[in-house]
Structures are given as C-alpha cells and as structure tokens.
Design a protein around this motif. Structure first.
Motif, PDB file in Angstrom:
ATOM      1  N   LEU A  93      -7.720  -0.109   4.525  1.00  0.00           N
ATOM      2  CA  LEU A  93      -7.875  -1.519   3.721  1.00  0.00           C
ATOM      3  C   LEU A  93      -8.780  -1.525   2.475  1.00  0.00           C
ATOM      4  CD1 LEU A  93      -8.079  -4.009   6.805  1.00  0.00           C
ATOM      5  CD2 LEU A  93      -5.974  -2.726   5.881  1.00  0.00           C
ATOM      6  N   ARG A  94      -9.573  -0.523   2.539  1.00  0.00           N
ATOM      7  CA  ARG A  94     -10.582  -0.421   1.237  1.00  0.00           C
ATOM      8  C   ARG A  94      -9.800  -0.100  -0.163  1.00  0.00           C
ATOM      9  NH1 ARG A  94     -14.654   4.277   3.358  1.00  0.00           N
ATOM     10  NH2 ARG A  94     -12.568   5.317   3.001  1.00  0.00           N
ATOM     11  N   SER A  95      -8.496   0.499   0.185  1.00  0.00           N
ATOM     12  CA  SER A  95      -7.742   0.653  -1.082  1.00  0.00           C
ATOM     13  C   SER A  95      -6.926  -0.414  -1.654  1.00  0.00           C
ATOM     14  CB  SER A  95      -6.784   1.856  -1.094  1.00  0.00           C
ATOM     15  OG  SER A  95      -7.566   3.164  -0.453  1.00  0.00           O
ATOM     16  N   ILE A  96      -7.117  -1.684  -1.066  1.00  0.00           N
ATOM     17  CA  ILE A  96      -6.297  -2.838  -1.296  1.00  0.00           C
ATOM     18  C   ILE A  96      -7.396  -3.570  -2.345  1.00  0.00           C
ATOM     19  CG2 ILE A  96      -5.395  -4.730  -0.798  1.00  0.00           C
ATOM     20  CD1 ILE A  96      -4.678  -3.544   1.982  1.00  0.00           C
ATOM     21  N   PRO A  97      -6.776  -4.071  -3.625  1.00  0.00           N
ATOM     22  CA  PRO A  97      -7.822  -4.874  -4.266  1.00  0.00           C
ATOM     23  C   PRO A  97      -8.034  -6.054  -3.760  1.00  0.00           C
ATOM     24  CG  PRO A  97      -5.823  -3.685  -5.721  1.00  0.00           C
ATOM     25  CD  PRO A  97      -5.697  -3.526  -4.227  1.00  0.00           C
ATOM     26  N   LEU A 123       0.850  -1.264   0.107  1.00  0.00           N
ATOM     27  CA  LEU A 123       0.020  -0.040  -0.216  1.00  0.00           C
ATOM     28  C   LEU A 123       0.943   1.130  -0.026  1.00  0.00           C
ATOM     29  CD1 LEU A 123      -3.093   0.269  -0.156  1.00  0.00           C
ATOM     30  CD2 LEU A 123      -2.948   0.757   2.464  1.00  0.00           C
ATOM     31  N   GLU A 124       0.478   2.242  -0.778  1.00  0.00           N
ATOM     32  CA  GLU A 124       1.467   3.291  -0.909  1.00  0.00           C
ATOM     33  C   GLU A 124       0.834   4.113   0.129  1.00  0.00           C
ATOM     34  OE1 GLU A 124       4.081   4.353  -2.707  1.00  0.00           O
ATOM     35  OE2 GLU A 124       4.237   2.410  -4.097  1.00  0.00           O
ATOM     36  N   ILE A 125       1.823   4.851   0.870  1.00  0.00           N
ATOM     37  CA  ILE A 125       1.325   5.624   1.996  1.00  0.00           C
ATOM     38  C   ILE A 125       0.536   6.952   1.398  1.00  0.00           C
ATOM     39  CG2 ILE A 125       1.777   6.714   4.124  1.00  0.00           C
ATOM     40  CD1 ILE A 125       1.780   3.722   3.917  1.00  0.00           C
ATOM     41  N   GLY A 126       1.358   7.451   0.202  1.00  0.00           N
ATOM     42  CA  GLY A 126       0.464   8.585  -0.354  1.00  0.00           C
ATOM     43  C   GLY A 126      -0.815   8.289  -0.638  1.00  0.00           C
TER      44      GLY A 126
END
Length: 803
Positions: free
Chosen positions: A81-85, A64-67
């Motif tokens: 966690l919603r940003s993880i496919p 996960l890119e922190i930006g």
C-alpha cells in the motif's frame, strides 16, 4: 519465438518473499499501455455506485500496477500500500498490525480507522481499528489476486460503511484466463521459504474456476529465535456465466502465524543500542516461548508467544450480477466469515538501566539471569555493553470470535442518460476477545535475549523464571479484559449519475444505523497457586483475572447520514477536471469500552460516531505515453479514540489540506511511475488535552513520495523503487521529531525459458534507517526510546513456472 516481455497488471505476488510475476504480452498491448500510462480507461468497480472509467469518474482512484508491486519487493501486504499516492502505510509491525492513514486523516491509536480494506468488494472487518484486530492481520495477498483498486476521498463515504477516507479493494482472479503458475521463494539473508500456486480456466463453455494459495515457513525478517512465519492460505471460486450476467461462489481458508513487531529499544536519533540492532533485532526470544495465565473464563492456561498474529479465517461468499429487461440491473454480494485466533507479542513497557529497574522492586533488590547460558548469575551493570533491562508486558490476546456476516444488495435502473441505484447494506460484526497479559523482565539484547529474575536485599525471589507479575501492575493492572460485543449495521443508500454534454455528474446519500449489544469485564486480583507447587509465591499473591461476576453492559445505537456530490468535465479525450464535496461518518466500536460507555450501557451521540467533511478538486491528463493525476483536498475530521499502550482517550478535531500527485511515463521498454502527497495537517480542537491545539498530528509528514522505474531488455527486466517521507513528530506535543528517509528497493528478473523465470528482490537495498512511531514524545538524541523502525536489507530469490 521471442516475445516482448511486459509487466503484467493481472497477477500479484506478495508477502514474506515474492515470487516474481511477469507475463508475456503482444507488442500492440504494450503500445496501448504507452498511450494510457495510468490506465485511465480501466473500468472502476470500487467506491462507485456503477462501473465507469477512471477518466470519466469524479473520484480519486488508483489501480496498482502489479509490476510496480514486484519492483517494490514488499515483504508484507501492508508494504504494497505504500506505493499508492495519498496512503500512509506504516508497515513496520510485520505481516499485519499496520497503521494506515489517508490524506491527513489521523491514526491516533493504530489501525485503519477511516479506511476500509476489502476483498472482492466486501470489507474484511466492519471496523478497521479493532484493538489487536486490525483488518490487515486477516489479509494475505498472494498470486490469486488479479488487481488492487484504491479509492481515496469522500466518494467512499456513500459506497461503504465506516470508510469516509477511502477503500482499498483486493480483487481475485476468477478463471477468465486459462493459465496458472507455480513459484518458490527463499530468503537469501533471512530465514524464510515460501511456495505459491494458482491456476484457473473453464470447466465447460459457461463454468470457470480459479484456485490458489501459499504456504511458508521461517524465522522472518528479524531475529526471533524461532520460526515466526508459519502457515498459509487457500482460496477458490466457481463462476457460472449466464446470458445476462453471472453467479459466483467462493471460499477462503487462512491459518497463518506471523511475528508482530511492537516498539523496541533504540536511541532517539535512530541509531541502535549496543547489542540490539534496531533494523534486525526484536525482543522476541527462544527463552520466552510460552506464558502461564488465567484465560477468559479464569482457568489456568498457557499462551504460546510463537503464535504471534495468528488469524484463523474461514469465509464463504456468493455474488451475482444480472442485466434484467427494461434497463434494470441487479447485484448482490454476500459473505459469512468465521474468524478466530490470537495476537501475542512482547511490548517493552519500560527500558532503563539495570539498577533503576531493580530499585523499582525495593532498596537493595538485584537482577539475575533467569535462563540462557548464564542462568543464575548476577546481571552485571555493563551487560551487553549497554547495561539495560526491559520491563516486558505480554500483549497476549485471545481472538475468540471476530466473525461477521455481510450482504450488499443493489438495483440499478437506467433512463437514457440517467442512472439510478438503490441499495441496502446489512452487516453483523462480532468482537469477542480476551486480554491475558503478564509482566516479565528481560535483558536488552538481540538474537535470543534472556529473561531476568529479581531478588530482594535478603536474596528472596520476587519473580519466577523471569515473570514478576500475573498481570501488569506497572500499568495499574489495567488490562486483563473480556469483550463480548455484537455490532449490527443497516445502511440504505441511493445514487444518481448522469451525463450532460461533457459533464458527468453524480450524487449519492447513505444512512448508516446500528446498535451495539453485549458485555465487557475488567480485571480482578486474587491469590492463586498458578504453577501448582502448593506454595503461593510473590507473583502468585496478586494474580489478574477477569471480573466475570460483574460485567458491564453495552446497549446503545448510533446513526449518521453521509452524502457525496461530484462532477467530472471532459475537456477532450486527453484532459478532464473533477470536483467533489462529501460528508462521511465512522461508528466507533470496542475502543469506547472502559471509559466512554455509561453504566446503563448507553453512549453519547458525540462519542458513538466521528464525522469527516471533505472537498476535492482534480485534473487528469493522458496521451503520448504520459499520464498525470493531480488532486487538491481539504478535510475536517472528528475523532474519539482510545490507545491501549497509554490507556488514554482522545476527543479531537483535525484539519488537513494538501495536494496529491500521481504520474507515469512510458517510452518503449522504459517505464516511470511515481506519486507524492503534500499535507498540511493540524489539531484544531482537543477536549482532553488543549495544549496540543495548533500542533501537527503525530507521525504526519509534510511529504510522502514513491517512485518506480523499470527497463525491459530482451529476456531480462530491471527495476528500482523509492519510498520516502520527510520529517514527522513522534507525538502530538511536537517535541521529538523523526528524520525523513528514503527506502530503495530493487528487482531483477531473467526469463530462462518462455515459461520459467528467476528473479531477485532486494528490500531496503541501502539499509536505510527509518522510524515510523515511538511511545516517547520528548527525548534527547541519545536517550533510549521505544520505537518501530523499518527492517534492514533483506534479499530473496524466486523461481516461477507459468503454464
């Protein structure tokens, strides 16, 4: 001197209000990242027997890119966690108590049953779905986090216990960079203030350290009537570098309070009931702050609703990694954790018009305000323009001991192109908790609802200060309970990996065995003068206590074997293909009590474990600023479970197929990154309710998607993040369906000086309405349901100094 501003992938700022965390980097680093937009050359240490790059691995992994995290403006750890496919994180429960699913594996009764949350390579809890003890309750992500690695699919089956669906690992900073930061965040349209700090570096040539944490105070994103967020965390580690590796010790102390948002009243079409805004309101109120009840030892005691989810965690760990002679490598990780606290929240067991609620207590019964500005007055049928009342159950749970001890030891030997790893995992998990529930009546109103009393037709009081029962008679007084259970786990494992030409091939096997011992006890009714006034009132005539004189015994064991075989084929430096076949297992824990454990303490083999079979195929591409990661997957999942709110057991088999896509494109100062997961899931067997066979599992959307874009312009950075889902059914009967939604989050930062920045985060910029779960399975559009919805728009301002 002006430097190029770049999103930093080694620093994390999260929770109620994020302190922005952008760092300065050299232009050549930015150019390298453009050539590898998905960080395929990053070394993966999670979910693999030995470290390898994403490009060469045969697993589905995201870093996960922190930006991207900052742009998404999460208010809780679960929102990250919603940003993880492939990950479906229903983060509407507050800072904890999230439902987290992966690739169509079900979440029938809450938590993260088939997924493991880790900190620094070891699990937070051995079971991710302990009732009222979901693992994310005991996790707070802050600026001490260096990176997040997420493994989806079957490779996790043999590298962790009880994690056949995947692993999400939060890795801490260890002082390799001589740096630090101070940050402060305030909510602009909600009441929260938070301060973060972290710093680390070298104490000598071979000793380094890192320390950091946060404190916060405030009401939170919803109107509770009191400070629902209060507390903080501190973490520290010390590393001794050796010529052939390192040894490290670390500790963590967490004592935090956060409101748990349970399902609340709204209309089935997603709109708000008059007087109760589903995006900002909650049943929590300044007029219900404490509860009087019998504790787990049947002594009169008080619970504090303001405690909310209150994890008290003290953890001490040790890890070492040593390169030995003759191509041997030794690794060991150990942690002992003391966990206690509480989970207290308000659950609307029934929402109905005031006449219906009153009539349930007898003909001619009436409702009256128990407190608030109108205390003593009759509760009118048109109160708050909705005329509704709620039957509230206090989910009042004492977390007496969730402590654990875990050790993961492994030894690796390399023979030319062959690597052999043998390991042994040992863990103990305590589950000691007390359910101490009461029943109240309350008006349906946001912003400090009042409690209601009920009187019979002759005017006699049937309740006291809004409390009508010490226990939950509406649910058959089911839920006064004690659990005192210990789970021991032992798991030897073996992994082989080799490179043959352009092929990387790996195979692994793990044997999990364990036993559960302890006792559990249910409710017993008795008359008790709870308030000590010398009179037995109506609620005191039948008080729920714990039947400690007649505990039931748990004394059973389980065992299952997991395996995983995968291969990656490197077509060239820019393209690769991979495939994997796996079987993994998951032992069931506290949810087997009160129904699945036999009188002699034993459990059938079918009930004690659930198995998951998975097949994955994928393609990876990197080059020219573009990164692409596509995975097709199939899974068959067994599930035994128990749901506290419905008091029902599940005995099912699910099947899911789908496609997972992750992509990124960088061009100059403009960055794009996104992911989507398409899933076709079905209930294929059900031993309890065969009518649902062939239906789509509850809350399973066909499509989940996320998209993040950012642009750097001199000292300023701007970003947008979209998170969305298509329609999903509320329950397994496939009648009531929730509309899909897209939530847009925004981020802007300005670098005032080289070291000092100001940033603005807006979560749910356009105030979208989105429902994640509901208790009802059938309803007309304007019927009242009990549901959890995403929060409305919240904005925060952050100041940060880096040094």
């Amino acid at each position: 001197m002006t430097k190029t501003l770049k999103l930093n992938s080694t620093t994390l700022l999260v929770t109620s209000a994020l302190v922005s965390n952008l760092a300065l980097a050299q232009e050549d680093t930015q150019e390298n990242n453009q050539a590898d937009a998905l960080d395929f050359e990053q070394i993966i240490v999670t979910g693999t027997p030995h470290a390898t790059t994403k490009m060469k691995s045969s697993v589905s992994v995201s870093t996960l890119e922190i930006g991207d995290v900052e742009i998404a403006s999460p208010r809780t750890s679960a929102e990250i966690l919603r940003s993880i496919p492939g990950i479906k994180s229903e983060s509407t429960g507050g800072d904890g108590n999230a439902n987290i699913a992966v690739r169509g594996l079900p979440v029938a009764a809450g938590g993260a049953k088939f997924l493991q949350l880790q900190e620094d390579g070891l699990p937070i809890l051995q079971f991710g779905d302990i009732a009222f003890g979901n693992a994310d309750i005991f996790l707070r992500a802050d600026s001490t986090i260096e990176s997040i690695q997420a493994i989806r699919g079957g490779s996790a089956s043999t590298t962790a216990s009880n994690a056949p669906g995947g692993i999400i690992n939060f890795l801490s900073k260890t002082g390799e960079s001589e740096s630090g930061s101070l940050g402060a965040t305030i909510g602009l349209d909600y009441d929260t203030i938070r301060s973060d700090f972290e710093f680390g570096g070298y104490l000598s040539d071979d000793i380094r350290f890192h320390i950091g944490g946060f404190v916060r105070e405030g009401e939170g994103a919803r109107e509770t009537g009191y400070n629902g967020l209060s507390g903080g965390q501190i973490k520290a580690n010390l590393t001794k570098e050796l010529d052939n590796g390192y040894v490290r010790v670390y500790f963590k102390h967490l004592n935090d309070h956060s409101t748990s948002y349970l399902p609340m009243p709204m209309y089935a079409d997603g709109s708000s009931i008059p007087g109760f805004d589903a995006q900002s309101a909650t049943p929590h109120s300044a007029y219900l702050l404490s509860t009087l009840r019998l504790n787990g030892d049947n002594n009169i005691s008080r619970g504090d609703v303001r405690d909310g989810m209150n994890p008290v965690v003290n953890a001490v760990g040790f890890e070492t990694s040593l390169d030995l002679s003759d191509d041997w490598k030794f690794e060991n990780r150990f942690r002992i954790t003391d966990i206690s606290g509480s989970f207290v929240s308000l659950f609307p067991a029934e929402v109905a018009d005031s006449d219906t609620i009153a009539a349930s207590f007898g003909d001619g019964a009436t409702l009256h305000y128990a407190n608030g500005p109108q205390a003593g007055e009759a509760f009118p049928t048109n109160a708050n323009d909705n005329g509704l009342a709620m039957r509230i159950h206090t989910f009042d749970v004492g977390i007496n001991d969730f402590g654990s001890l875990v050790n993961d030891l492994k030894l690796t030997r390399t023979f030319d192109e062959l690597s052999v790893t043998a390991g042994y995992y040992v863990a103990r998990q305590e589950i000691n908790m007390s359910w101490l529930w009461n029943s109240y009546l309350m008006e349906v109103k946001g912003d400090n609802a009042a409690l209601l009393n009920v009187k019979d037709k002759d005017g006699n009081a049937l309740s006291e200060s809004g409390l009508y029962a010490y226990g939950v008679p509406f649910w058959g007084n089911c839920c006064q309970r004690n659990y005192d259970l210990t789970y021991n786990i032992r798991a030897p494992y073996l992994a082989l990996s080799t490179e043959v030409g352009n092929f990387t091939i790996d195979a692994s096997v793990r044997r999990d065995e364990g036993e559960a011992v302890g006792t559990y006890a249910g409710a017993v009714q008795q008359a008790i003068d709870m308030n000590g006034d010398g009179t037995i009132s109506v609620p005191e005539q039948s008080v729920s206590g714990i039947d400690n004189a007649n505990p039931q015994t748990a004394n059973y064991d389980w065992g299952y074997t997991s395996y995983s075989i995968g291969s990656n084929y490197s077509i060239n430096d820019s393209n690769s293909l991979f495939a994997r076949v796996s079987r993994g297992g998951r032992a069931n824990a506290d949810r087997l009590a009160f129904g699945k454990i036999r009188p002699d303490g034993s459990v059938t083999a079918e009930d004690s474990i659930d198995l998951v079979d998975q097949v994955e195929v994928g393609y990876k591409y990197k080059g020219d600023g573009l990164g692409l990661f596509v995975t097709g997957f199939m899974a068959e999942t067994e599930e035994q479970n128990f749901e506290a709110t419905t008091q029902k057991f599940f005995d099912r088999v699910y099947e899911a197929t789908g496609i997972e896509l992750e992509a990124a494109y960088n061009i100059g100062d403009f960055n794009l990154k996104g992911g989507l997961t398409w899933t076709d899931a079905e209930i294929t067997q059900d031993q309890v309710n065969p009518d649902v066979v062939g239906n789509t599992p509850r809350r399973q959307a066909d499509l989940l998607y996320t998209f993040t874009t950012s642009y750097i312009m001199n000292e300023a950075t701007f970003g947008l993040n979209l998170i969305g889902t298509t329609d999903a059914y509320a329950q397994d009967n496939n009648d009531l369906k929730f509309d899909g939604y897209t939530q847009v989050n925004a981020f802007a930062q300005y670098l005032i000086t080289e070291d000092f920045s100001i940033s603005l985060n807006v979560n749910n910029l356009f105030d979208a309405i989105g429902i994640t779960e509901a208790e009802e399975g059938s309803a007309a559009s304007k019927d009242v349901i009990r549901a959890r919805a995403i929060n409305g728009r919240t904005s925060s301002l952050s100041l940060r100094y880096s040094f």
